[in-house]
Every structure is written in structure tokens, then in C-alpha cells.
Design an enzyme around this catalytic site. Structure first.
Site, mmCIF file in Angstrom:
data_model
loop_
_atom_site.group_PDB
_atom_site.id
_atom_site.type_symbol
_atom_site.label_atom_id
_atom_site.label_comp_id
_atom_site.label_asym_id
_atom_site.label_seq_id
_atom_site.Cartn_x
_atom_site.Cartn_y
_atom_site.Cartn_z
ATOM 1 N N SER A 124 2.783 8.610 -1.282
ATOM 2 C CA SER A 124 2.225 7.844 -0.493
ATOM 3 C C SER A 124 2.228 8.395 1.322
ATOM 4 O O SER A 124 3.370 9.789 1.274
ATOM 5 C CB SER A 124 3.256 6.900 -0.063
ATOM 6 O OG SER A 124 3.136 5.980 1.357
ATOM 7 N N TYR A 149 12.420 2.743 -0.126
ATOM 8 C CA TYR A 149 11.144 3.103 -1.083
ATOM 9 C C TYR A 149 10.148 4.065 -0.079
ATOM 10 O O TYR A 149 9.557 5.463 -1.429
ATOM 11 C CB TYR A 149 10.335 1.891 -0.277
ATOM 12 C CG TYR A 149 8.440 2.633 -0.569
ATOM 13 C CD1 TYR A 149 8.180 2.367 -2.304
ATOM 14 C CD2 TYR A 149 7.671 2.900 -0.038
ATOM 15 C CE1 TYR A 149 7.073 2.545 -1.829
ATOM 16 C CE2 TYR A 149 6.330 3.558 -0.131
ATOM 17 C CZ TYR A 149 6.022 2.926 -1.093
ATOM 18 O OH TYR A 149 4.856 3.359 -1.606
ATOM 19 N N LYS A 153 9.324 8.448 -3.586
ATOM 20 C CA LYS A 153 7.912 8.732 -3.488
ATOM 21 C C LYS A 153 8.158 9.802 -3.494
ATOM 22 O O LYS A 153 8.064 11.061 -3.939
ATOM 23 C CB LYS A 153 7.088 8.449 -2.228
ATOM 24 C CG LYS A 153 6.651 6.844 -2.795
ATOM 25 C CD LYS A 153 5.872 6.685 -3.782
ATOM 26 C CE LYS A 153 5.182 5.170 -4.573
ATOM 27 N NZ LYS A 153 5.104 4.985 -5.969
HETATM 28 P P1 NAD Z 1 1.069 -3.304 -6.365
HETATM 29 O O1 NAD Z 1 2.450 -4.237 -6.308
HETATM 30 O O2 NAD Z 1 -0.356 -4.326 -6.620
HETATM 31 O O3 NAD Z 1 1.281 -3.391 -7.689
HETATM 32 C C1 NAD Z 1 2.177 -2.661 -8.615
HETATM 33 C C2 NAD Z 1 1.491 -2.879 -10.269
HETATM 34 O O4 NAD Z 1 3.504 -2.553 -10.941
HETATM 35 C C3 NAD Z 1 1.848 -4.301 -10.199
HETATM 36 O O5 NAD Z 1 0.834 -5.484 -11.053
HETATM 37 C C4 NAD Z 1 3.771 -4.725 -10.627
HETATM 38 O O6 NAD Z 1 3.228 -6.377 -11.516
HETATM 39 C C5 NAD Z 1 3.047 -3.576 -12.210
HETATM 40 N N1 NAD Z 1 4.850 -3.384 -11.674
HETATM 41 C C6 NAD Z 1 5.593 -2.911 -11.256
HETATM 42 N N2 NAD Z 1 6.953 -3.235 -11.907
HETATM 43 C C7 NAD Z 1 6.301 -2.916 -13.295
HETATM 44 C C8 NAD Z 1 7.665 -2.565 -14.126
HETATM 45 N N3 NAD Z 1 8.509 -2.077 -14.066
HETATM 46 N N4 NAD Z 1 7.067 -2.520 -15.617
HETATM 47 C C9 NAD Z 1 5.878 -2.704 -15.313
HETATM 48 N N5 NAD Z 1 4.320 -3.386 -14.223
HETATM 49 C C10 NAD Z 1 5.182 -3.355 -13.627
HETATM 50 O O7 NAD Z 1 0.774 -2.257 -5.351
HETATM 51 P P2 NAD Z 1 -0.140 -1.424 -5.466
HETATM 52 O O8 NAD Z 1 -0.603 -1.160 -3.778
HETATM 53 O O9 NAD Z 1 -1.357 -1.905 -6.080
HETATM 54 O O10 NAD Z 1 0.426 0.000 -5.015
HETATM 55 C C11 NAD Z 1 0.299 1.102 -6.590
HETATM 56 C C12 NAD Z 1 1.153 2.147 -6.367
HETATM 57 O O11 NAD Z 1 0.312 2.539 -5.126
HETATM 58 C C13 NAD Z 1 2.133 1.722 -6.128
HETATM 59 O O12 NAD Z 1 3.209 2.710 -6.597
HETATM 60 C C14 NAD Z 1 2.296 2.041 -4.529
HETATM 61 O O13 NAD Z 1 3.784 2.490 -4.349
HETATM 62 C C15 NAD Z 1 1.401 3.237 -4.252
HETATM 63 N N6 NAD Z 1 1.481 3.140 -2.750
HETATM 64 C C16 NAD Z 1 0.532 1.456 -2.396
HETATM 65 C C17 NAD Z 1 0.298 1.770 -1.160
HETATM 66 C C18 NAD Z 1 -0.462 0.801 -0.763
HETATM 67 O O14 NAD Z 1 -0.750 0.689 1.211
HETATM 68 N N7 NAD Z 1 -0.616 -0.590 -0.919
HETATM 69 C C19 NAD Z 1 0.386 3.003 -0.473
HETATM 70 C C20 NAD Z 1 0.833 4.292 -0.720
HETATM 71 C C21 NAD Z 1 1.384 3.749 -2.410
HETATM 72 C C1 WQD Z 2 -0.136 -1.032 10.030
HETATM 73 C C2 WQD Z 2 -0.093 -0.993 11.506
HETATM 74 C C3 WQD Z 2 1.949 -1.304 12.688
HETATM 75 C C4 WQD Z 2 1.646 -5.517 10.861
HETATM 76 C C5 WQD Z 2 2.988 0.945 5.056
HETATM 77 C C6 WQD Z 2 4.191 2.136 4.367
HETATM 78 C C7 WQD Z 2 3.967 3.153 3.544
HETATM 79 C C8 WQD Z 2 3.157 2.876 2.695
HETATM 80 C C9 WQD Z 2 1.327 2.335 3.674
HETATM 81 C C10 WQD Z 2 3.041 2.300 0.561
HETATM 82 C C11 WQD Z 2 1.264 -0.224 12.108
HETATM 83 C C12 WQD Z 2 0.685 -2.616 12.427
HETATM 84 C C13 WQD Z 2 1.613 -4.707 10.942
HETATM 85 C C14 WQD Z 2 1.543 -6.602 11.212
HETATM 86 C C15 WQD Z 2 1.418 -5.009 12.969
HETATM 87 N N1 WQD Z 2 2.728 2.088 1.770
HETATM 88 N N2 WQD Z 2 1.276 -4.134 12.858
HETATM 89 N N3 WQD Z 2 1.261 -6.235 13.220
HETATM 90 O O1 WQD Z 2 3.235 0.726 8.423
HETATM 91 O O2 WQD Z 2 1.158 2.514 8.124
HETATM 92 O O3 WQD Z 2 2.517 1.382 5.922
HETATM 93 O O4 WQD Z 2 1.573 0.212 4.012
HETATM 94 O O5 WQD Z 2 3.377 3.791 0.360
HETATM 95 O O6 WQD Z 2 4.750 3.404 3.230
HETATM 96 O O7 WQD Z 2 5.523 1.718 5.441
HETATM 97 O O8 WQD Z 2 1.245 0.236 7.020
HETATM 98 O O9 WQD Z 2 -0.165 -1.905 7.005
HETATM 99 O O10 WQD Z 2 2.234 -2.133 7.285
HETATM 100 O O11 WQD Z 2 0.538 -1.320 9.123
HETATM 101 O O12 WQD Z 2 0.931 -4.529 15.048
HETATM 102 O O13 WQD Z 2 1.748 -7.811 10.790
HETATM 103 O O14 WQD Z 2 -0.325 -2.068 11.786
HETATM 104 O O15 WQD Z 2 3.089 -1.824 13.241
HETATM 105 O O16 WQD Z 2 1.384 0.150 13.337
HETATM 106 P P1 WQD Z 2 2.330 1.693 7.643
HETATM 107 P P2 WQD Z 2 1.011 -1.490 8.091
#
Ligand code: NAD
Ligand code: WQD
Length: 343
Positions: A124, A149, A153
Site C-alpha cells: 500500500s 495496519y 504492510k
Molecule cells: P477485502 O477485505 O475486500 O478483501 C480481502 C479478503 O480477504 C476478504 O474477502 C476477506 O474475507 C479475506 N480474508 C481476510 N482474512 C482472511 C483469512 N485469515 N483467511 C482467509 N481469507 C481472509 O480487501 P481489498 O480491498 O480487496 O484489499 C485486498 C488487499 O489489498 C489487502 O491486503 C489490503 O490490505 C490491500 N490494500 C487495499 C487497499 C484498498 O484501499 N482497498 C489499498 C492498499 C492495499
Molecule cells: C481519501 C480522502 C479523506 C472519507 C486509506 C487507507 C490507506 C489505503 C487507502 C489500504 C482523504 C477524504 C474520506 C470521508 C473524506 N488502504 N475523506 N470523507 O485515507 O487515502 O487511505 O485507503 O492500504 O491505508 O488509510 O483513503 O478513501 O479513506 O480517503 O473527506 O468520509 O477522502 O480525508 O483525503 P486514504 P480514504
């Protein structure tokens, strides 16, 4: 065969679609802790093929070992499974360390017993914290994590780096996602946030369908053009395709070292107010929002330098913000009735 952990989740399900479209055989492992079994129907509807699905909690180490015994043909793993709520990780740090790091270790231990396996890790942009320069390149320093969290990562990347340094059995790529948004254009899969969404885009679409009264914009006094924070919003389908590109790079041994890191973003910074305007443009609807205090822990600005992804990985995000917002809006309207029971 490719093992996709967390393949029922938001980014995982879109990636399974792209893998199957490219002809890969997929096995999904997921405990459905943050996803729903209906996702399999969505994947089947789009690709014509239902992937193998094993409902399993990857924290059960012996079951992880059993999985690799049962499916010796697994040649690569895309590891999405993790807990991802930043706020929750402050309350339950051990759950996050166990789920995001314990599971990672178990998977690497199994892969290390095999020869030449490929491993893709969901990292991330949070590892950069408030970077000193924009756009953020992969060389930017890793800042102390603001949450357990975020720490998982950072440590996760270190665990993979150290494993690859010690063993040539594993070829790995860590992908640092910026802000994934949107849904598949078919309307068959998308994000299914449980409870009140923490992320901006699902909060916007839920407000627009009337599930939330209004969107609170967290601060308009940041040192940016319109005073709101800047992020790099990337269409989830573009993001999913990058995983297939990264996997093929490893399978074809085109990687330059056995541990590589790439940013995945559009390279374009967008403010919160610009996201709202994009939503209003594509939906033809005004959004009810108000400006409130800053949210603790928010960085001012984060958008990707995509040179490495474009030139070395050979992948580029193509969707516009409007297209991504339109897909998020279509998806919200489709799931509105279905989700009402759960939220
Ligand atoms: P998500 O929660 O939709 O998907 C994760 C999946 O993993 C879910 O289906 C959950 O049921 C499964 N899971 C969790 N723990 C488990 C376990 N112990 N055993 C089996 N299954 C398990 O999340 P996402 O948004 O698709 O994110 C996927 C990955 O990307 C994560 O590692 C997250 O940290 C990373 N990521 C997400 C974002 C974002 O904004 N969505 C941003 C950066 C990184
Ligand atoms: C985006 C922008 C908020 C909600 C998060 C995780 C990060 C990564 C990505 C996994 C920001 C603003 C949001 C609301 C708002 N995930 N906002 N009102 O903060 O970039 O990151 O998701 O790795 O770890 O922290 O994403 O979508 O929460 O926010 O004004 O109700 O929207 O302040 O500027 P963020 P976000």
C-alpha cells in the site's frame, strides 16, 4: 494453477476475473470474513468459469500446509487476504499482526518448499506516510507507520525481502496500491463494504442513494489548491490487470531481481472536492456534503510516480476518474437493495 488468497474480496475478485480471462486456472481461498459467497456467481457470470473455491481461515497453519499438499500444481500465489481497516487496527493490533503477518509467513514457508514459485503481495502507498516529494517514487523513504495496519504492510514487505534474499525458490513482487475505486463494468462484482464505509468513494455513493445523510469532507484548510487532500484514485480493473502483468513477469522470469516493488496508481493527484465534482458530473446528481474537521492521521497529499510500473513492469492505468466514478455509481445502485439488510 494460481492461488488467490482473499480472492472473494474487492480487489481479489476483480483480479480473478482478469486471470481467468487470460486463461489461468484459479483457486480462491477466503474465509468470507469480509466478503460474500455470491461473488463466485459474479465471477462466473463475467468469465463463464467458476474458480475452485476453498473456504478456509489462513491463520490455521496446518490447513495452509494441507492446501499446498492438496494442490501441488500451485505455481503462483497472489496474496490479498488481510484485514484492512486502519481504525480497527488501532483497537485490535494483535488481530492485524496475526492476520496480515502470521498468514504471510505461513504462505512463504509453504512456497519455500517448492521450486521457482511466484508471489505477489498487496502492499500500500500507506508505507510512504507523508512523503517529502510528489509524485512518490518507489525510492522514497518508508516513514514510521501511523497505524498497526500500515505497519503490517511495511513489515510484510521486509519479511518478503528477507525471504527472497535468503532463498532463490521464491520470486516476489510487492505492489503498492494507491487508492482503488470503482467496480467491474458488467455490474456483477464490486466493493461490498460492511457497515459504515471509511473510504471516500463508497461513502459518496451510499450518500447519493440515501443510505447516509451526507458526506463529511475532512478538512478544507490543507495546503492544496482547493484546501482538500490529494490522492491518486485508480480504477480497480486497471489495478487487477497489473496483477496479471506482474504474475506473467515472474512466470516468464523477466524480473530483474527476485524481489521487486512497484507503485500502482494513475500518477495523477485528485482532491476530495474534485472527486465529488466527478461524481456529480457522471451521476447528474448533487451530493449533500459539508466540510468538517480534519481526520486524524490523514496525509495531505499522495500520488504515484508510475515510471517504474509503466516502463519496467509494462503496465499503465487507462481509466479516467469519471469512468471509475461512473462504475462505482452503477454498482451502488445495483447493490442498494441487496446491501440494505446488512448496513
Ligand atoms: P477485502 O477485505 O475486500 O478483501 C480481502 C479478503 O480477504 C476478504 O474477502 C476477506 O474475507 C479475506 N480474508 C481476510 N482474512 C482472511 C483469512 N485469515 N483467511 C482467509 N481469507 C481472509 O480487501 P481489498 O480491498 O480487496 O484489499 C485486498 C488487499 O489489498 C489487502 O491486503 C489490503 O490490505 C490491500 N490494500 C487495499 C487497499 C484498498 O484501499 N482497498 C489499498 C492498499 C492495499
Ligand atoms: C481519501 C480522502 C479523506 C472519507 C486509506 C487507507 C490507506 C489505503 C487507502 C489500504 C482523504 C477524504 C474520506 C470521508 C473524506 N488502504 N475523506 N470523507 O485515507 O487515502 O487511505 O485507503 O492500504 O491505508 O488509510 O483513503 O478513501 O479513506 O480517503 O473527506 O468520509 O477522502 O480525508 O483525503 P486514504 P480514504
Amino acid at each position: 494453477m494460481i492461488l488467490v488468497t482473499g480472492g472473494m474480496g474487492y480487489i481479489g475478485s476483480h483480479t480473478v476475473v482478469e486471470l481467468q480471462t487470460k486463461g489461468f486456472d484459479v483457486i480462491i481461498v477466503d474465509n468470507l470474513s469480509n466478503s460474500s459467497i455470491e461473488v463466485l456467481d459474479g465471477i462466473k457470470a463475467i468469465t463463464g468459469k467458476r474458480p475452485i473455491f476453498e473456504k478456509l481461515d489462513l491463520r490455521e497453519k496446518s490447513k495452509v500446509a494441507g492446501l499446498f499438499q492438496q494442490y501441488p500444481e500451485i505455481e503462483g500465489v497472489i496474496h490479498f487476504a488481510a484485514s484492512k481497516a486502519v481504525g480497527e487496527s488501532m483497537e485490535l493490533p494483535l488481530l492485524y499482526y496475526e492476520n496480515n503477518l502470521g498468514v504471510l509467513v505461513y504462505l512463504l514457508q509453504e512456497l519455500n518448499k517448492k521450486n521457482a514459485s511466484s508471489f505477489i503481495f498487496s502492499s500500500s502507498c500507506t508505507v510512504y506516510g507523508q512523503a517529502d516529494e510528489q509524485p512518490i517514487s518507489e525510492k522514497a523513504p518508508i516513514k514510521p507507520a501511523e497505524s498497526p495496519y500500515g505497519n503490517t504492510k511495511q513489515i510484510g514487505e521486509e519479511i518478503i525481502r528477507d525471504t527472497c534474499r535468503a532463498s532463490s525458490n521464491i520470486n516476489a513482487i510487492a505492489l503498492r496500491y494507491f487508492n482503488p475505486i470503482g467496480a467491474h463494468e458488467s455490474g456483477k462484482i464490486g466493493e461490498l463494504p460492511l457497515g459504515v464505509p471509511q473510504n471516500l468513494v463508497p461513502f459518496i455513493t451510499q450518500t447519493a442513494v440515501g443510505l447516509r445523510e451526507q458526506l463529511f469532507v475532512f478538512g478544507d484548510d490543507y495546503p492544496t489548491d482547493d484546501g482538500t487532500c490529494i490522492r491518486d484514485y485508480i480504477h480497480v480493473v486497471d489495478l487487477a490487470k497489473a496483477h496479471v502483468t506482474a504474475l506473467e513477469r515472474l512466470i516468464k522470469r523477466k524480473n530483474q531481481s527476485n524481489y521487486e516493488v512497484f507503485n500502482l496508481g494513475t500518477g495523477k493527484g485528485t482532491s476530495v472536492l474534485e472527486v465529488i465534482k466527478s461524481f456529480e458530473r457522471v451521476s447528474g446528481q448533487r451530493l449533500n456534503y459539508s466540510i468538517v474537521e480534519r481526520r486524524q492521521g490523514d496525509v495531505v497529499e499522495a500520488f504515484a510516480d508510475t515510471t517504474m510500473a509503466n516502463e519496467v513492469l509494462g503496465w499503465k492505468a487507462i481509466s479516467s476518474l469519471d469512468k471509475a466514478m461512473a462504475s462505482a455509481w452503477t454498482w451502488e445502485k445495483i447493490i442498494m437493495n441487496f446491501k440494505e439488510n446488512k448496513r
